[in-house]
Motif scaffolding. Structure first.
Motif: not given
Length: 396
Positions: A275-282
């Motif tokens: 839940r902490m990672i990958g948001w910028r890429q998304f």
């Protein structure tokens, strides 16, 4: 009178495991913790400092007292806007004053009601702007779960165990031991004040989780007072080593979080870290896919996805909305329209079939897709559809 207690409590608050964990995502809980800490500080100045003999009775002193109460009202109002669990704090203050005979006159004092009026004034724009949404997202949402069901000891044990994680294992053990054994060793009002602003909150949530439902992080408004109390207790009885060991555990957690972030790309299957990672890429992939259309309004289904996407796309012209049903607790959801607005045409980003949103397949034009993390989509892909808002809510 003891600066080491203040510094120690500030350090404990800054390195609370809960604070460290939730700092890894866009979250309102950090602001709520800060405002709860500030509220406790102002309450200490008001309730304890003005309770002393020889308190400043001059005109300037009275004006400073009134200003303190108004500031307290502002802080509590902002805290309630940040997180509704902040309501426990003023309720604990009322309980403390009622059960302290020498302080009951505070209930009738003009500054008290001035603080209440100030809190109401701070909340009024949000209440007036969306009264139904404000209630549905707060009191109505909480009260809807208040129906007695069978006891849930498993959830209660999980709730207690998580308090050891969120507040810290040593600190929460000391707090529990103090309360269960009745070891309140100071005859001054400071210990009672701090315990009244922490223990009742945890007790109320234990009752809720046992009979109804509650989440572990709802106890965060109890942490500032509990941090001061436990820090003072350890330093008062010269348990400095225990205090430093506890701080060492918390700092180690911080170092672990920072270290693991280096390997974030390999942690998408690890609980919580997914839940902490990958948001910028998304968000960046979402932006690129949206560039294929002239529409700048994107609708997402999950509130957390909306928050993260809105954060990373804050410098773009894209408007991020959330989808809500009329019977959902999303602010602004009404008659099946998009929450927070009702544009004529939007881009629906989803890993599901548009019909799940009540949109006929013939009314949804696929304009693009992009890969995403497995925890966001079992298929590993999000698709953008150009759609018009549904005129009616989909059936349950």
């Amino acid at each position: 009178d003891r600066p080491e207690v203040g510094l120690g409590a500030a350090a404990v608050n800054a390195f609370l495991p809960m604070f460290l964990f939730i700092s890894g995502s866009v979250n309102n809980d950090n602001l709520a913790i800060m405002l709860a800490s500030l509220a406790i500080f102002i309450m200490i100045l008001i309730v304890l400092k003005n309770d002393k003999k020889g308190a400043d009775k001059s005109l300037s002193g009275r004006w400073r007292l009134i200003a303190s109460w108004m500031l307290l009202g502002i802080v509590i109002g902002l805290g309630l806007m940040a997180d509704y669990s902040m309501i426990y704090l003023p309720l604990c203050t009322a309980l403390y004053v009622i059960l302290s005979p020498h302080l009951r006159s505070v209930l009738r004092a003009f500054p008290t009601w001035l603080a209440i009026a100030t809190t109401a004034l701070v909340l009024s724009p949000q209440v007036l702007a969306a009264p139904d949404g404000f209630l549905s997202a707060s009191l109505a949402n909480i009260l809807s779960d208040w129906t007695f069901r069978r006891l849930d000891p498993d959830a209660t044990l999980v709730f207690i165990a998580l308090q050891f994680v969120l507040f810290g294992p040593i600190l929460f053990f000391v707090l529990l031991r103090t309360v269960l054994l009745g070891i309140v060793t100071s005859s001054t009002g400071s210990d009672r004040f701090l315990l009244y602003h922490s223990v009742p909150i945890i007790g109320a949530l234990l009752f809720e989780v046992l009979f109804f439902t509650a989440k572990a992080h709802w106890a965060m408004s109890a942490f500032p007072a509990a941090a001061i109390f436990v820090t003072a207790l350890l330093l008062r009885y010269r348990f400095q080593r225990v205090f430093f060991v506890s701080m060492g555990i918390h700092i180690t957690m911080l170092a672990g979080i920072l270290g693991l972030s280096v390997f974030a790309v390999h942690l998408d299957e690890v609980p919580y870290f997914d839940r902490m990672i990958g948001w910028r890429q998304f968000a960046e992939e979402l932006n690129r896919a949206a560039a294929l259309s002239e529409v700048n309004t994107i609708v997402l289904r999950r509130d957390s996805t909306v928050a993260e996407a809105a954060y990373y796309l804050r410098d773009t012209d894209i408007e991020i909305l959330t989808f809500g049903r009329p019977d959902s607790n999303v602010e602004g959801a009404d008659d099946g329209h998009w929450a927070y607005g009702d544009p004529e045409t939007v881009l629906l980003a989803t890993d599901r079939d548009p019909s799940a949103f009540g949109i006929p397949l013939g009314n949804a034009d696929k304009i693009g897709e992009f890969p995403t993390q497995s925890w966001l989509s079992n298929e590993g892909t999000f698709t953008l559809y150009r759609v018009n808002p549904p005129t009616e809510a989909p059936p349950r």
